[in-house]
Structure formats: C-alpha cells, structure tokens
Design a protein around this motif. Structure first.
Motif, short mmCIF file in Angstrom:
data_model
loop_
_atom_site.label_atom_id
_atom_site.label_comp_id
_atom_site.label_asym_id
_atom_site.label_seq_id
_atom_site.Cartn_x
_atom_site.Cartn_y
_atom_site.Cartn_z
N LEU A 282 0.85 -1.22 -0.01
CA LEU A 282 0.15 -0.03 -0.05
C LEU A 282 1.10 1.38 0.04
O LEU A 282 0.41 2.10 -0.63
CB LEU A 282 -0.89 -0.19 1.14
N ASP B 1 -8.90 -2.22 0.85
CA ASP B 1 -7.72 -1.38 1.34
C ASP B 1 -7.20 -0.79 -0.03
O ASP B 1 -7.12 0.53 0.28
CB ASP B 1 -6.46 -2.41 1.56
N ILE B 2 -6.82 -1.38 -1.20
CA ILE B 2 -6.27 -0.84 -2.17
C ILE B 2 -7.14 0.31 -3.10
O ILE B 2 -6.51 1.49 -3.36
CB ILE B 2 -5.62 -1.65 -3.33
N THR C 142 -7.40 3.58 -0.63
CA THR C 142 -6.17 4.00 -0.46
C THR C 142 -5.85 4.92 -1.90
O THR C 142 -5.43 6.21 -1.75
CB THR C 142 -5.00 3.15 -0.23
#
Length: 781
Positions: A555, A603-604, A607
């Motif tokens: 990340l 998450d990705i 982000t």
C-alpha cells in the motif's frame, strides 16, 4: 499679682525716675524760655575755667536735681543748654540691662518650673498606666489559668469518652475479625477439602483402571492415600466440633500440607506409570527400528534407480541447450544484419506477452473489472511498450555494447536522481543535461570517453525505456517518503512528454504494470494461475527469496505511484516546449468516474481514491465545480456502502473521514509542494518586469487557500528585495533601518511618507500594466 507684673512695674518706675532727672538737668542748662518756632542754636558757655572749677558745679547740679524732685511744679525752669551727666546715662543703661537680665532669669526659672511640673505630671500618668497594665496582666494570667484548668478537665473527659468508645469499637472489631477469620478458615479448609476430594477421586479412578501388576507395584501409594484421607477427615471433624471464638490458622496450613502430599503421591504415581510406559515404548521402538531398517534398504534401492534416471535426463537437457544456443546465435546474426527492419517489424507485430493483455484480448472480461474504452487504451499502451522492448533486445543482449549501456545508465541516473524543486536553475540544469543527451549532443563519461545517443540505432528507444523506468522507480525511494518530491519529477516528465511523445506512453506502460488500478483495471484470476502469480499481476512483488510483499509495504508503494500519477496530471511542464499539459485534468476525472464502476477491492481502492482526492481535489473542484461535488456525494452515499461489503479496514474509515471533512468545509486544500505557475519563468524568455506583472495579477486572483503554500515557502527563505529603481531601494533600506533600530520616530515616518506618495501611483500602474507602455515608464524612471 505675678512676678512678671512686679518686674514690669519696677522697670517702668525706674524709667520715669531717670527721665525726670534728665529733664531737671536740661532745665538748669537752658538760657531762656521755649517758644513755638524754629529751634535756635544753643548758647554754649565758654568754658575757660579749669576742670577743677567745673566739678564742684556738677556736684551742685546733682544736688539741685535732687532738690528739684522735691520742689513744687510752679517752679520755673531755666532755659539753658548744658551737657548731660555721662555717669547718669551709664547708670540708666546698666539699670536697663539689669532689668532685662532679671526678666530673663525670671522667665528661665518659670520655664524650668513648668518643665518640672510637666515631667512630674508625665511620670504620674506613666506610673498609673503601668499599674493598670500590671493589674490587667495579672487578671489575664488568672483567667488563662482558669481557662486552662477548664480545658484540661474537658479534654480529660473527652479522652475518657474516646477511650471507652475505642475500646468498645476494638472489642466489636475483634469479634468481627474472629468471625471473619473463622469463616475464612472454614472456606479455605473447604476449598482444600474439595481439591483433596477431587484429587483423591482422580487417583482412586486411576488405580482402579490399572492392571493387577501395576496395582501391586503401587501398593505403598494406595496405603498412603488411605492414611491421608483419614487424617483430613479428622481435621474436618475438629473444625466442626472446635471453638469458634478462637480460630486457628494452623488448620489451613495442615489442610494445605495434606493437599500437597496428595499432589506428591499423584506425581509419584504418574512417574511410576511413565516408567512402565517407557519400558513398553523401548520395546516398541526396537521393533520399529528393525522395520525402519528394512524400509531404508528398500528406499536406497529406489534412490539409486532415480539417480540413474536423472543422469539420463540431464544429458538430454544438455543436448537441447546446445541446440538452443546455436539457434540463438543464428538469430543474433540475423538481427545485427538488419536491425532497422527488425525494429519496424516488431513495431507492426503487436505481441503483448503480459498475462493481463492476453486475458483482455480473449474478450471474456466483464465491465465490472474494466471499462472497454480503458481496456482498449491499456492494450494500446502495453503493445507499444512490448514492441519497444522486443526491438531493444539485440542491444541488451550484445556483450560488446555492455560498456555503452552502463555509460547510458549513468548519464541518465545522475541528473535524474538530482531533480528537486530547490530552485528553478537547479531544475533546468538537470533537465538540460537529460535533454541534451537525447538531442544527440556528446556527453563525457567518468572514464574520460564521450558518448552520444546516436552511437547505436537502438540507443534512443533503449534510453527512453531506461528513463521511464527510472522515473517510476522514484516512487519507491523518494516519493513514498517525501510526497512533495513528486511535483518536480512530474514537471520534468511532462516536459519530456511534449518533446518525446513515445516517452509519455512508455511511462504510462510502466505505471500500469506497477499498478493496474490506475487504468482502472481489476484483473480477474485465471484458472491456471497460482495465488502468488495472481498477486504478482496485481502489482505485488516477490523478494529474492521468493517471499511475497507485505500488505503495508504494498500500500505504501501504491500510494507513491498514485501520487506521481496525480502530480503528472496537474503539474505543467516548460511552456517553451508546447502546451501546458500533455496528460490533462480530464484524465483524473475519467479515472474517478471509471473506478466507481469496477469491482471494489479491500484497502487498495480506498487508498488510491484518497490519494487522488488529496492531490487532485483542489484542481478538480475549481475546474468542475458542482459536478465534482456531486461526484463526492456519490462516493460517500453509494460507493462507500458498496466498499463496506469488501473492506472494513483503516483505509476505508480514513476515506470516509476525508469525504465528510471535504463536504462539511465545502473546500479541499491544495496539495503541499505544488510548483507555482511561474516556476519555469526563466524559460519563458520574459523580462523580470513582465514576470512580476504576471505574478501580481495571479496573486490578486488567488484565494487565501491558494496563497498559503507560497506564503509557507516564502517563510523558509531569507529574501531581500532589490529593485531597479533607486528610489524604491532607498525607501526599503530606510524602512529596514527603522525597523531594525526600533526607533519609529515621527520625522522618519514623515520623510518616508513624503517620498512614497511621490511615486506610489506610478509603480502600482506599472505592476498592473501588461501593455508595451511599461517599457516607456521604466525608461523615464
């Protein structure tokens, strides 16, 4: 009648008597009667006689004076002028002085008498006061003693009462403590009894499960177990029949000892049983070892056979490798013979080797993974990249050009690693070094030789690939740790994109290979792919030991890539090289709208969206206005709930907080580190006056949020302004002196005001004027 009155009367009488005497002497000496009119000169007697004849006459006059005092007032005085008696005058003067001295002595005595009286009165008053104070002190002492006696009596009474209460409380506490101790002892003994009973039952069950042989071996343990049980029962009976008022803690200790002895019996029993089991295991191991030896012998025979087979296979592989080397040598000879034709053929043949492109070319990808237009653009970029890579292979594999390749790498890496926004001159110097090399100018290497990009026909494509890859690799090193470093790199990338169009597409290809989420493209997993291979296609990296990259490092690297991608979109290049943006703000809008359509990943996705909004949000809000606000509302109300089904981690919550903050404040701050519009001013071929005029206009149009980054940067530099106009410099110098000395005097301020008002309007008109008249005004100054 006082003494002063007596003194006054006696002095008055003496004065009258002396006056009368003087009058009598004067009357005897007068020659005729006194009349009204002017004074006549006295007829002085001619003194022709001796002093012996005069003295009797003086005595006669004295006697006559004495008789005059006794005569009647009808007596006629003789009008004559004679000399007065000197002794009489002296006597009168002495009398006067004596009278005055008498008065003084009397007054002094009176004063002394008064002072004595006052001192006597003061002493009497002081003695009276002292006696009164002594009486008061004696009375106060008596009262204090009486009060102290009363207080002592009261204190003794209170102390007796408190002692009685304390004794009662202590007795009650002792009873309560004894009861609590008894209860605690009973509870502790009961717990020990429960533990003892549970252990006793467990041991008895274990003994019942044993064989006869083992029971006989554990006969002593069985006897000890019975004894312990009887002793514990006796202890419990004592506590039940004992005195509750005098509890004994020894009962608890004895109960604990019985429990510990039971634990030891259990341990001894387990040890004996384990010893018996070990003996049985030893026998079983001996049997197992014998069986293992038989199996090993069989395996050795199998391994020998397998080694023979491997040797045969290795021989076959060596033969195949020799054949492949011969084929590669032939292919290299053909490639060196006609490199240009090979490059053209490679450019025409689109052969994307990437598994992503191959999966996309099959046509079975849903729109939930990628939009068709973005997929077509992605395939085009990857095809161009693959064609360049295939065309450059002869240069990469040729060992004769190894030194040339290393020199090219150094020529690109040194200025590229030094790119920073410290100053425009520093940035232009590094850019010129790179651009001059691509323009064909010779560059001196570290070993003293010179190289150019035209030394090999494939060198240009090779260097473009190398520079694009190096720019992307900065996301791991410089940009991930320092977000502001993305903007000078982005400015140089845009400048090269305008000068070398293929460079921009190859740069995008490297970015898409490192992060397909920038397309955006959620790559579906192929049936024959392992999880590691699939994660590698999604951007994960493998270490030298074939270990997969950790999620937090992944990340962090993806945020650096997204930051550079966003910086390229909003950062302009050199104005002299072409349009301001080769990859404009519409790409950011396109990315945000398309990522809403693909399948969200945990998450990705959160982000990447958060990084794009923080870097591009200010420019998107200013460019698209209400449409961008609607897009933010759509992300918050529709996309975030969809993302919640896949993601509940930290990035998703941070994205929610960021969106709520933007929508609440109705503004997005500009990213820190964005290069100002006039950063490449020296390349615009503008004069200093024109650049200052443009900066003034832009500053007036900026909002407060837009000005803050430049103000923060200005605070870091110690800048001293100097103008071409001597009057301006004089005023600024005086202002600095006044502020430095701290003497804000009126005359200094008046002088400055008079000088500034003379030319303030002309300077402001010049700063705001962008026409050609500004040059004339500067000449007049």
């Amino acid at each position: 009648m006082s003494v002063e009155d007596l003194v006054r009367d006696s002095a008055h009488f003496l004065n009258v008597q002396s006056v009368l005497q003087h009058a009598a002497v004067a009357s005897l000496a007068c020659t005729g009667p006194r009349t009204i009119g002017p004074d006549r000169k006295p007829q002085r007697l001619e003194i022709k006689q001796d002093m012996s004849a005069i003295l009797p006459a003086v005595e006669e006059t004295r006697a006559a004076v004495q008789t005059v005092t006794t005569l009647e007032p009808t007596m006629e005085l003789i009008d004559a002028c004679v000399f007065p008696d000197i002794d009489a005058i002296n006597a009168s003067i002495v009398k006067r002085e004596l009278a005055e001295e008498c008065k003084r002595s009397v007054r002094m005595q009176l004063k002394e008498i008064k002072e004595r009286q006052q001192s006597v009165f003061i002493g009497l008053h002081a003695s009276q006061r002292e006696t009164e104070q002594q009486e008061l002190l004696i009375n106060s002492h008596v009262r204090r003693k009486e009060n102290e006696k009363l207080l002592q009596q009261q204190a003794e009474q209170l102390a007796k009462r408190e002692l009685e209460l304390q004794q009662r409380d202590q007795l009650a506490l002792l009873k309560q403590n004894n009861q609590k101790l008894l209860l605690l002892i009973i509870e502790a003994v009961s717990r020990c009894h429960n533990r003892f009973c549970s252990k006793y039952e467990a041991v008895t069950k274990l003994l019942l499960t044993l064989d006869k042989e083992s029971v006989q071996a554990c006969a002593t343990i069985n006897v000890e177990l019975r004894d312990l049980g009887q002793m514990f029962d006796q202890l419990v009976g004592k506590i039940k029949n004992g005195n509750c008022e005098q509890p004994e803690l020894s009962c608890v200790f004895t109960a604990e000892q019985y429990c510990q002895s039971l634990d030891k019996l259990e341990d001894n029993l387990h040890q004996q049983l384990t010893e018996q089991e070990q003996e049985l295991l030893k026998k079983a191991k001996q049997q197992a070892e014998e069986e293992k030896q038989r199996i090993l012998e069989a395996e050795q025979l199998r391994q020998q056979r397998q080694e023979e087979q491997k040797q045969q296979e290795q021989k076959q592989q060596e033969q195949k490798q020799q054949e492949q080397k011969q084929q590669e040598l032939e292919a290299q000879q053909k490639a060196t013979a006609d490199t240009a034709a090979a490059a053209a053929a490679a450019a025409q043949e689109v052969r994307p080797v990437d598994p992503i492109a191959s999966a996309a070319a099959s046509g079975g990808i849903s729109t939930s993974y990628v939009h068709p237009t973005r997929l077509a653009f992605y395939n085009e970029i990857i095809a161009l990249y693959q064609s360049k890579v295939d065309a450059v292979k002869p240069l990469q594999t040729d060992e004769a050009w190894k030194k040339y390749r290393t020199n090219c790498q150094r020529t690109i890496n040194v200025p590229l690693n030094a790119i920073t926004a410290s100053s425009p001159q520093h940035l232009t110097n590094n850019f010129d070094k790179l651009y001059n090399f691509f323009a064909g100018q010779p560059v001196r290497t570290t070993d003293g030789s010179t190289i150019t990009i035209n030394d090999h026909p494939l060198a240009r494509d090779y260097c473009i690939l190398l520079m694009a890859k190096k720019f992307v690799s900065q996301t791991d090193t410089a940009i991930s740790s320092n977000p502001q470093a993305a903007f000078p790199f982005a400015s140089v990338i845009n400048s090269f994109w305008k000068l070398l169009p293929d460079f921009g597409n190859i740069f995008l290809a490297y970015m898409y290979k490192e992060s397909p989420y920038l397309v955006p493209y959620v790559i579906p997993q192929q049936p024959d792919q392992t999880p590691e291979q699939y994660l590698k296609t999604m951007g994960y990296r493998l270490s030298d030991t074939n270990e997969l990259e950790k999620p937090d490092m992944f990340l962090k690297r993806q945020t650096g890539i997204a930051r550079l991608y966003a910086a390229v979109i909003i950062t302009p290049g050199r104005k002299a090289d072409g349009p301001t943006h080769a990859f404009g703000l519409e790409e950011a809008w396109r990315w945000l709208t398309h990522i809403m359509l693909v399948k969200p990943l945990p998450d990705i996705c959160a982000t990447m969206i958060m990084e794009m909004l923080q870097t591009l949000g200010f420019e998107l809000w200013r460019a698209y206005g209400q449409n961008f606000l609607k897009l933010l509302v759509y992300i918050q109300t529709i996309y975030i709930p969809q993302l919640a089904a896949y993601d509940e981690g930290g990035p998703k919550t941070r994205l929610e907080m960021l969106l709520s903050k933007f929508l609440r404040e109705r503004q997005i701050p500009q990213a820190v580190g964005v290069l100002p519009p006039g950063f490449w001013t020296q390349q615009y071929n503008m004069s200093a006056f024109e650049s200052s005029a443009v900066a003034g206009h832009l500053w007036q149009r900026m909002t407060e949020a837009e000005r803050n980054p430049y103000i923060r940067i200005a605070h870091k530099f110690k800048y001293v302004f100097k103008s071409r106009n001597q009057k301006v410099n004089w005023v600024l110098r005086k202002l600095r002196q006044v502020v430095a000395d701290g003497n804000l005097q009126m005359h200094c301020m008046c002088v400055l005001a008079s000088k500034m008002t003379a030319w303030n309007e002309r300077i402001m008109s010049k700063v705001c004027d962008l026409d050609g008249n500004s040059s004339k005004d500067s000449e007049d100054d």
